[in-house]
Design an enzyme around this catalytic site. Structure first.
Site, mmCIF file in Angstrom:
data_model
loop_
_atom_site.group_PDB
_atom_site.id
_atom_site.type_symbol
_atom_site.label_atom_id
_atom_site.label_comp_id
_atom_site.label_asym_id
_atom_site.label_seq_id
_atom_site.Cartn_x
_atom_site.Cartn_y
_atom_site.Cartn_z
ATOM 1 N N LYS A 1 11.048 -86.537 -66.229
ATOM 2 C CA LYS A 1 12.322 -86.048 -65.701
ATOM 3 C C LYS A 1 12.090 -85.655 -64.256
ATOM 4 C CE LYS A 1 16.341 -84.995 -67.672
ATOM 5 N NZ LYS A 1 17.045 -86.049 -68.443
ATOM 6 N N ASN B 1 5.903 -89.241 -34.766
ATOM 7 C CA ASN B 1 6.043 -88.879 -33.352
ATOM 8 C C ASN B 1 7.528 -88.930 -33.015
ATOM 9 O OD1 ASN B 1 5.584 -88.359 -30.684
ATOM 10 N ND2 ASN B 1 4.465 -90.256 -30.242
ATOM 11 N N VAL C 1 -1.047 -88.118 -30.693
ATOM 12 C CA VAL C 1 -0.764 -87.523 -31.998
ATOM 13 C C VAL C 1 -1.990 -87.689 -32.895
ATOM 14 C CG1 VAL C 1 0.690 -87.682 -34.065
ATOM 15 C CG2 VAL C 1 1.721 -87.968 -31.805
ATOM 16 N N THR D 1 13.265 -87.004 -72.256
ATOM 17 C CA THR D 1 13.196 -86.385 -70.924
ATOM 18 C C THR D 1 14.103 -85.151 -70.899
ATOM 19 O OG1 THR D 1 14.945 -87.694 -69.886
ATOM 20 C CG2 THR D 1 12.719 -88.638 -69.884
ATOM 21 N N ASP D 2 15.112 -85.142 -71.755
ATOM 22 C CA ASP D 2 15.971 -83.955 -71.843
ATOM 23 C C ASP D 2 15.174 -82.748 -72.346
ATOM 24 O OD1 ASP D 2 18.791 -82.976 -71.601
ATOM 25 O OD2 ASP D 2 18.378 -82.417 -73.681
ATOM 26 N N PHE E 1 -0.411 -89.515 -23.183
ATOM 27 C CA PHE E 1 -0.820 -90.722 -23.916
ATOM 28 C C PHE E 1 -1.213 -91.766 -22.878
ATOM 29 C CE2 PHE E 1 0.301 -94.524 -26.646
ATOM 30 C CZ PHE E 1 -0.741 -94.342 -27.541
#
Ligand code: URC
Length: 306
Positions: free
Chosen positions: A14, A261, A234, A60-61, A162
């Protein structure tokens, strides 16, 4: 036509079960968390896929309901990691056919409000970054715990550049030693505990570690309050952040960082009649997050045992 032999790999669970939990302390102070829990169970329930036989399926409940039952049973505040472990233990011990449980929890950043500098007893406001975890519990008691932070948006207005990258016929980006640097960090770090019994019993161990790792990430990104620290890319900043976490915390065996970035582009405006309407002087930028650079790396301690 006859089909070749096939292999079926499956899991079911779930996703995004939302739960809020209030703990009311005797002194009038309330504690509060809001979680989004996703559960995935590994179990031998192949007949459900191949023969429509659901007799081994945990609904899943039911998994969803279990989140609320366990939240109720937790009588003291606890971290997302500890709650995920509680759920993982339950699913792998309660159901004979469940061999492993993968539990993801995201905590909404509700922070206690302060009124005139005083912490409010029961008032909260939403902060920014989120505490995340992924816990895998196996029936054998084997364990894997990953903690993380999501949406940690940080920006610095200088001390970033850079240069020296590949230049070819398609390259137009100028080299620079002066630019903005902005990103939204997604980090996850893995603990070396391999069994349920080796998790530290210390209360709020994971919560404290979460706060501390976040602090180291932030301090390394920015550098000292006066002057900061220069970032040549970065990539370099990411590496230093990950390295600082491993250096500072022996109980972290690997760190993964995703740092898009988020570009701030220089603004220069001109027209046919007026060649300089706005000239960029490291002052006016066009913020943009699309497209953005996508930079991610994982740094792992070679000797990952404590
Ligand atoms: O720090 C950066 N890393 C890159 O890989 C890159 N590529 C780019 O165009 N700008 C930047 N900046």
């Amino acid at each position: 036509m006859a089909m070749d032999a096939v292999r079926l790999e499956q899991r079911h669970g779930k996703a995004r079960v939302r739960v809020g939990r209030v703990w009311r302390e005797a002194n009038g102070r309330h504690r509060f968390v809001e979680w989004s829990v996703s559960i995935s169970l590994l179990s031998d329930c192949l007949p459900a896929y191949t023969h429509g036989d659901n007799s081994d399926i945990v609904a899943t409940d039911t998994m969803k309901n279990t989140v609320y039952v366990k939240a109720k049973e937790c009588k003291q505040p606890l971290s997302v990691e500890d709650f995920a472990i509680v759920l993982g233990k339950h699913f792998t011990s309660f159901y004979q056919q469940v061999t492993a449980a993968i539990i993801n929890v995201i905590e909404k950043p509700w922070e206690r409000i302060h009124i005139n500098g005083q912490p409010h007893e029961h008032g909260f406001k939403l902060g920014s970054e989120k505490h995340t975890t992924e816990v895998i519990v196996r029936k054998s008691g084997a364990l894997q715990v990953v903690s993380g932070v999501e949406g940690l948006a940080v920006l610095k207005t200088t001390q970033s550049g850079f240069e020296g990258f590949v230049r070819d016929n398609f390259t137009i980006l100028p080299e620079t030693r002066e630019r903005m640097l902005a990103t939204e960090v997604t980090a996850s770090w893995r603990y070396p505990f391999e069994t349920l019994s080796s998790v530290p019993a210390k209360e709020f161990y994971f919560q404290e570690r979460y706060m501390d790792v976040k602090k180291v990430l932030i301090e390394t990104f920015f550098g000292p309050a006066k002057g900061g620290v220069y970032s040549p890319s970065v990539q370099s900043t990411l590496y230093h952040m990950a390295k600082a976490v491993l250096a500072r915390f022996p109980d972290v065996s690997s760190v993964k960082l995703k740092m898009p970035n988020l570009h701030f582009l220089p603004v220069n405006l001109s027209s046919k009649d007026n060649p300089v309407i706005v000239k960029f002087e490291d002052d006016v930028y066009l913020p943009t997050d699309e497209p953005h650079g996508s930079i991610e790396a994982t740094l792992t301690r070679i000797q990952s045992k404590m």
